[in-house]
Design an enzyme around this catalytic site. Structure first.
Site, PDB file in Angstrom:
ATOM      1  N   ASN A   1     -75.475-111.082   0.871  1.00  0.00           N
ATOM      2  CA  ASN A   1     -75.482-109.640   1.567  1.00  0.00           C
ATOM      3  C   ASN A   1     -74.114-108.622   0.908  1.00  0.00           C
ATOM      4  O   ASN A   1     -73.131-108.895   1.179  1.00  0.00           O
ATOM      5  CB  ASN A   1     -75.387-109.911   3.324  1.00  0.00           C
ATOM      6  CG  ASN A   1     -75.311-108.946   4.354  1.00  0.00           C
ATOM      7  OD1 ASN A   1     -75.887-107.667   3.449  1.00  0.00           O
ATOM      8  ND2 ASN A   1     -75.756-109.336   5.060  1.00  0.00           N
TER       9      ASN A   1
ATOM     10  N   LYS B   1     -71.513-111.735   1.090  1.00  0.00           N
ATOM     11  CA  LYS B   1     -71.532-112.649   2.241  1.00  0.00           C
ATOM     12  C   LYS B   1     -72.911-113.491   1.217  1.00  0.00           C
ATOM     13  O   LYS B   1     -73.840-112.733   0.487  1.00  0.00           O
ATOM     14  CB  LYS B   1     -72.261-112.446   3.583  1.00  0.00           C
ATOM     15  CG  LYS B   1     -71.370-112.460   4.562  1.00  0.00           C
ATOM     16  CD  LYS B   1     -72.318-112.263   5.628  1.00  0.00           C
ATOM     17  CE  LYS B   1     -71.840-110.880   6.880  1.00  0.00           C
ATOM     18  NZ  LYS B   1     -72.468-110.696   8.011  1.00  0.00           N
TER      19      LYS B   1
ATOM     20  N   ARG C   1     -80.236-108.223   0.190  1.00  0.00           N
ATOM     21  CA  ARG C   1     -79.951-108.177   1.407  1.00  0.00           C
ATOM     22  C   ARG C   1     -80.134-106.328   1.202  1.00  0.00           C
ATOM     23  O   ARG C   1     -78.829-106.074   1.125  1.00  0.00           O
ATOM     24  CB  ARG C   1     -79.752-107.843   2.710  1.00  0.00           C
ATOM     25  CG  ARG C   1     -79.584-107.322   3.862  1.00  0.00           C
ATOM     26  CD  ARG C   1     -79.155-108.379   4.998  1.00  0.00           C
ATOM     27  NE  ARG C   1     -79.142-106.929   6.512  1.00  0.00           N
ATOM     28  CZ  ARG C   1     -78.229-106.866   6.721  1.00  0.00           C
ATOM     29  NH1 ARG C   1     -76.996-106.568   6.453  1.00  0.00           N
ATOM     30  NH2 ARG C   1     -78.322-106.344   8.133  1.00  0.00           N
TER      31      ARG C   1
ATOM     32  N   HIS D   1     -82.616-104.449  10.921  1.00  0.00           N
ATOM     33  CA  HIS D   1     -83.088-105.749  11.589  1.00  0.00           C
ATOM     34  C   HIS D   1     -84.344-106.355  11.584  1.00  0.00           C
ATOM     35  O   HIS D   1     -84.727-107.496  11.756  1.00  0.00           O
ATOM     36  CB  HIS D   1     -82.285-105.979  13.109  1.00  0.00           C
ATOM     37  CG  HIS D   1     -81.077-105.310  13.538  1.00  0.00           C
ATOM     38  ND1 HIS D   1     -80.852-105.094  14.259  1.00  0.00           N
ATOM     39  CD2 HIS D   1     -80.528-106.228  12.511  1.00  0.00           C
ATOM     40  CE1 HIS D   1     -79.400-104.587  14.161  1.00  0.00           C
ATOM     41  NE2 HIS D   1     -78.731-105.483  13.386  1.00  0.00           N
TER      42      HIS D   1
ATOM     43  N   GLY E   1     -77.005-108.425  19.013  1.00  0.00           N
ATOM     44  CA  GLY E   1     -75.963-108.715  18.252  1.00  0.00           C
ATOM     45  C   GLY E   1     -74.302-107.486  18.133  1.00  0.00           C
ATOM     46  O   GLY E   1     -74.845-107.082  19.209  1.00  0.00           O
TER      47      GLY E   1
ATOM     48  N   ARG F   1     -68.625-111.249  25.030  1.00  0.00           N
ATOM     49  CA  ARG F   1     -67.554-112.790  25.776  1.00  0.00           C
ATOM     50  C   ARG F   1     -66.507-111.788  26.615  1.00  0.00           C
ATOM     51  O   ARG F   1     -66.043-112.104  27.408  1.00  0.00           O
ATOM     52  CB  ARG F   1     -66.752-113.674  24.825  1.00  0.00           C
ATOM     53  CG  ARG F   1     -68.103-114.088  24.030  1.00  0.00           C
ATOM     54  CD  ARG F   1     -67.650-114.953  23.083  1.00  0.00           C
ATOM     55  NE  ARG F   1     -67.142-113.646  21.587  1.00  0.00           N
ATOM     56  CZ  ARG F   1     -67.639-114.390  21.149  1.00  0.00           C
ATOM     57  NH1 ARG F   1     -67.367-115.465  19.781  1.00  0.00           N
ATOM     58  NH2 ARG F   1     -67.497-113.462  19.555  1.00  0.00           N
TER      59      ARG F   1
ATOM     60  N   VAL G   1     -75.214-111.790  21.813  1.00  0.00           N
ATOM     61  CA  VAL G   1     -75.434-111.765  22.332  1.00  0.00           C
ATOM     62  C   VAL G   1     -76.257-112.280  23.067  1.00  0.00           C
ATOM     63  O   VAL G   1     -76.226-113.227  24.128  1.00  0.00           O
ATOM     64  CB  VAL G   1     -75.415-109.778  22.875  1.00  0.00           C
ATOM     65  CG1 VAL G   1     -75.893-110.486  24.359  1.00  0.00           C
ATOM     66  CG2 VAL G   1     -73.939-109.664  22.262  1.00  0.00           C
ATOM     67  N   GLY G   2     -77.553-112.211  22.696  1.00  0.00           N
ATOM     68  CA  GLY G   2     -79.155-112.369  23.204  1.00  0.00           C
ATOM     69  C   GLY G   2     -79.584-114.135  22.741  1.00  0.00           C
ATOM     70  O   GLY G   2     -79.396-115.109  23.541  1.00  0.00           O
TER      71      GLY G   2
HETATM   72  P1  AMP Z   1     -73.845-110.508  15.298  1.00  0.00           P
HETATM   73  O1  AMP Z   1     -73.921-109.905  15.145  1.00  0.00           O
HETATM   74  O2  AMP Z   1     -74.726-111.451  15.852  1.00  0.00           O
HETATM   75  O3  AMP Z   1     -73.455-111.758  14.444  1.00  0.00           O
HETATM   76  O4  AMP Z   1     -73.357-111.129  17.117  1.00  0.00           O
HETATM   77  C1  AMP Z   1     -72.145-110.646  17.419  1.00  0.00           C
HETATM   78  C2  AMP Z   1     -71.499-110.220  18.915  1.00  0.00           C
HETATM   79  O5  AMP Z   1     -71.780-111.348  20.204  1.00  0.00           O
HETATM   80  C3  AMP Z   1     -70.532-110.501  19.208  1.00  0.00           C
HETATM   81  O6  AMP Z   1     -69.662-109.415  18.914  1.00  0.00           O
HETATM   82  C4  AMP Z   1     -70.205-111.113  20.620  1.00  0.00           C
HETATM   83  O7  AMP Z   1     -70.272-109.431  21.498  1.00  0.00           O
HETATM   84  C5  AMP Z   1     -71.519-111.212  21.321  1.00  0.00           C
HETATM   85  N1  AMP Z   1     -71.524-112.695  21.489  1.00  0.00           N
HETATM   86  C6  AMP Z   1     -70.769-113.756  20.570  1.00  0.00           C
HETATM   87  N2  AMP Z   1     -70.881-115.518  21.329  1.00  0.00           N
HETATM   88  C7  AMP Z   1     -70.737-114.705  22.490  1.00  0.00           C
HETATM   89  C8  AMP Z   1     -70.696-115.772  23.249  1.00  0.00           C
HETATM   90  N3  AMP Z   1     -70.347-117.236  23.625  1.00  0.00           N
HETATM   91  N4  AMP Z   1     -71.400-114.855  25.081  1.00  0.00           N
HETATM   92  C9  AMP Z   1     -71.024-113.232  24.964  1.00  0.00           C
HETATM   93  N5  AMP Z   1     -71.692-112.612  23.657  1.00  0.00           N
HETATM   94  C10 AMP Z   1     -71.220-113.652  22.209  1.00  0.00           C
END
Ligand code: AMP
Length: 383
Positions: free
Chosen positions: A10, A17, A76, A165, A195, A269, A316-317
């Site tokens: 990626n 990555k 990707r 995505h 995310g 967070r 986040v999800g």
């Molecule tokens: P991603 O792009 O899927 O890697 O998601 C990154 C985002 O996930 C970060 O900017 C955070 O806002 C969120 N995130 C990661 N860990 C947590 C957590 N334990 N609780 C809430 N949000 C999180």
């Protein structure tokens, strides 16, 4: 001996990555890592050097870039336009066509192409496969994909909704069906990929029928730094009244908006911590984020008619019980009942967090884009 390893790359503008997966062992992860700060004083000079570092790191795992186990390198690629709707074996012609799509993804496609060029130079004998972020959404009907603008203008400039995505939405919708003990063709799923970038999709019987991102990843949900949906006239107003240039508006909406723009933080967070301390800006950001999310869930219930599951994925999800709970709060009339106790349990497993009586299952399904990319690539090159 059959080669069964797939190296997934990626390639971003300043990072590379990688993940090495063994397809003969249920896509087991053999190695993973990231080379950052490409082109900066502290990092590798360019992508060629970055890929050499990846090769060194892989060699340290006993599976260098020259390994006979390597069956393919999978790349990707963010934008496949309307031309690429499936994983594609990379040829000179394919490279030229990805180049042709650069105006649609000026930040992403050039970086992806650099990765492809470097990998092809280092292993010219090896099949290289492009897997497109837009591909899964290519099945969207015209009614969902078209913007209501002048058709001639839209067609001349390729202006339509493409969605992004895609590998994540494909993977998560399929895993959600399996979690329900069903075949993907039997279930309708709303996937919420939350995310730093965020998008929703409506998937009917394994086929995408709508998604929230559009011509670019800017449309749709509120994201870490992107605004998501807004009145397009905001842009004219900012150029005419605030005197911003198109590039400045682009930066404002993509990099300085969303959660970051609303409260100064783009990490959920940190927003949670600030809310616990009574921070009003953080609460407002959370509420705007969740309100948009709930609107999309309602809209996709209407698009799908029957919904079997709502699936949460990405940073986040997968991790924020508060976002999941707030997003689905009050949706009981739509048959969606989240179970507060199940939802609060932290974990990395695929799981259901709905009540036993909920008509619609609510699932948390960790995404795995590299695995999906590797599987798609391997199915193309498998001997
Ligand atoms: P991603 O792009 O899927 O890697 O998601 C990154 C985002 O996930 C970060 O900017 C955070 O806002 C969120 N995130 C990661 N860990 C947590 C957590 N334990 N609780 C809430 N949000 C999180």
């Amino acid at each position: 001996m059959t080669a069964t390893h797939v190296l997934v790359l990626n390639s971003g503008s300043s990072s590379l990555k990688y993940q090495l997966l063994d397809m003969s062992a249920d896509a087991a992860r053999k190695a993973t890592g990231i080379v950052e700060r490409i082109g900066e004083p502290a990092g590798p000079a360019d992508h060629t050097e970055a890929l050499r570092r990846v090769a060194d790191e892989l060699a340290a795992h006993g599976a260098g870039l020259d390994s006979p186990d390597l069956a393919a390198i999978a790349h990707r690629v963010v934008h496949g336009g309307t031309r690429f709707t499936d994983p594609t074996l990379i040829t000179d012609e394919v490279v030229a066509e990805i180049e042709h799509l650069i105006p649609l993804a000026p930040l992403h496609n050039p970086a992806n192409l650099t990765g492809i060029e470097v990998a092809r130079r280092l292993r010219p004998d090896l099949p290289q496969v492009a897997v497109f972020d837009t591909a899964f959404h290519s099945t969207m009907p015209q009614a969902a994909a078209r913007y209501a603008i002048d058709r001639t203008v839209a067609d001349e400039y390729g202006i339509r909704r493409y969605g992004f995505h895609g590998t994540s939405h494909a993977y998560v919708s399929r895993r959600t069906a399996r979690l329900l003990g069903k075949d993907p063709s039997e279930v309708n799923v709303i996937v919420l990929h939350l995310g730093n970038g965020a998008s929703a999709s409506a998937v009917r019987g394994g086929v995408c029928v709508d998604t929230s991102m559009g011509l670019t990843p800017l449309e749709g949900l509120v994201m870490g730094t992107r605004s998501g949906d807004l009145d397009p006239a905001v842009i004219f107003h900012l150029t005419r009244v605030a005197g911003l240039s198109p590039d400045q508006v682009d930066t404002l909406l993509n990099k300085r908006s969303g959660l970051l723009g609303l409260c100064g933080d783009n990490d959920m967070r940190e927003i949670g911590r600030r809310m616990a301390e009574g921070d009003e800006a953080a609460r407002l950001a959370f509420e705007v984020y969740v309100h948009r999310l709930r609107k999309y869930v309602g809209a996709y219930c209407a698009v799908l008619g029957r919904v079997d599951a709502v699936a949460f994925t990405a940073g986040v999800g997968e991790n924020s019980a508060a976002v999941r709970e707030a997003a689905l709060d009050g949706l009981e009339p739509l048959g969606i009942e989240i179970d507060a106790v199940r939802n609060a349990v932290r974990g990395s497993a695929e799981r259901l967090v709905s009540t036993d009586t909920s008509r619609v299952a609510v699932a948390v399904v960790p995404t795995d884009e590299e695995r999906e990319i590797a599987q798609q690539a391997y199915s193309l090159v498998r001997p």
